[in-house]
Design an enzyme around this catalytic site. Sequence first.
Site, PDB file in Angstrom:
ATOM      1  N   ARG A  97      47.877  40.364  34.194  1.00  0.00           N
ATOM      2  CA  ARG A  97      48.300  39.700  35.439  1.00  0.00           C
ATOM      3  C   ARG A  97      48.960  38.343  35.170  1.00  0.00           C
ATOM      4  NH1 ARG A  97      46.671  44.102  36.623  1.00  0.00           N
ATOM      5  NH2 ARG A  97      45.490  44.686  38.477  1.00  0.00           N
TER       6      ARG A  97
ATOM      7  N   SER B  74      43.087  42.681  44.845  1.00  0.00           N
ATOM      8  CA  SER B  74      41.987  42.060  44.081  1.00  0.00           C
ATOM      9  C   SER B  74      42.096  40.545  44.194  1.00  0.00           C
ATOM     10  CB  SER B  74      42.083  42.412  42.601  1.00  0.00           C
ATOM     11  OG  SER B  74      42.040  43.803  42.421  1.00  0.00           O
TER      12      SER B  74
ATOM     13  N   GLU C  30      42.592  35.736  41.005  1.00  0.00           N
ATOM     14  CA  GLU C  30      43.828  36.348  40.541  1.00  0.00           C
ATOM     15  C   GLU C  30      44.930  35.979  41.532  1.00  0.00           C
ATOM     16  OE1 GLU C  30      46.345  40.167  40.455  1.00  0.00           O
ATOM     17  OE2 GLU C  30      44.468  40.310  41.521  1.00  0.00           O
TER      18      GLU C  30
END
Length: 348
Positions: free
Chosen positions: A171, A247, A344
């Site tokens: 990510r 998420s 995130e």
Amino acid sequence: MIKRVKNFNLKKLNTFRMDVSAGEFIEYDSVADLLDIDFDTLPKPVISLGKGSNLLFTKDFPGTVLHSDIDFIYELPEDSRLYEGMPDGTVLVSAGAGVEMDRLCGWAADKGLWGIENLSHIPGDAGAAAVQNIGAYGTEFADVAVNINCYDIEEEEFTHFTAEECGYAYRDSVFKHPGFKGRYIVTNVIIALSENKGPVLGYGQVKEAVGQASMGRPVTPGIVRKVITEIRKAKLPEPSVTGSAGSFFKNPVISIEQFNAIRKKSCCEVPHYILEDVVKIPAAWLIDQCGWKGRTHGNAGVHSGQPLVLINATGKARPEELIELKDLIIASVNERFGIQLIPEVEII
Ligand code: EPU
């Protein structure tokens, strides 16, 4: 064409549906439009937003929000020099930064091309996918990235980054780092798809479901895409109904010693993935163990199907409620497991 609006409401441009505004909003639908924007005179900071599916605005944004509507998908001609050294069966595809990632996945599946079928149904645009290195079910954007074409607002010129230069990690990419962030605007991405690569079925649940769906027929990208879409729909909130940003936290990586200590104290099997000398633990499991699944905090909440996803439970959540909920979850996971969860989602 360029569209410019001052004091623009961003509610429809962030999937958490925060009711915030931007000092200025600029939307453009061609690569050449970028040359007509005088970046020096814009309210700062300047950020690029796709569908706003991986961020949480905490207040009105004083700067400029850029939104790409560059919406083309095409196969690169066979004589492109980018084919040099590529495996047989490679098809290089260029997609504008404003192309919805799921549309690109559908386009590839319709043509029987492998590579991004596991990324189906992830919200967001292709430009953001390249910045965030989106991933799901054993595939990351980095796996198909060849060149990311950008406009450099400092040098006022077009440039590109090879996949290697993008510094892809979990990510993460250089585009999220100081010095790059806000300087390079992704115009289009060049990805390598394949006529013959075959499916990525490392996730047991996906393998099983693909086996059932194919019923003995050869597995196609279309079948995998359909299965992935069904799995995501069953687990994640429906974006048109419930605001979220997927998420909220990254899956934490801990030492083997810390993992063994957690395992010793735990009543049940601790899910984990071993990565050489460290262990990745699903943040969803940690949050679930702390009893957060399905709970609400004011108008914010923790999704009942996947506790890694924080939601705008009533549609009326204020940024502070989500921030408080995030902090409460971080504190309780830290207290119970000694693990510091890291968001995130980008908090702006
Ligand atoms: N789990 C629980 N309770 C739950 C749900 C899950 O304990 O209610 C545990 C289970 O042990 C399960 C594990 O968490 O096996 C992992 O769950 P899942 O397979 O859903 O994956 P994840 O690690 O939670 C990551 C990505 C998702 C991606 C899935 C599938 C991150 C931060 N998230 O989630 O990506 O779709 O894997 O590959 O890496 C996103 O980034 O927005 C996103 C949705």
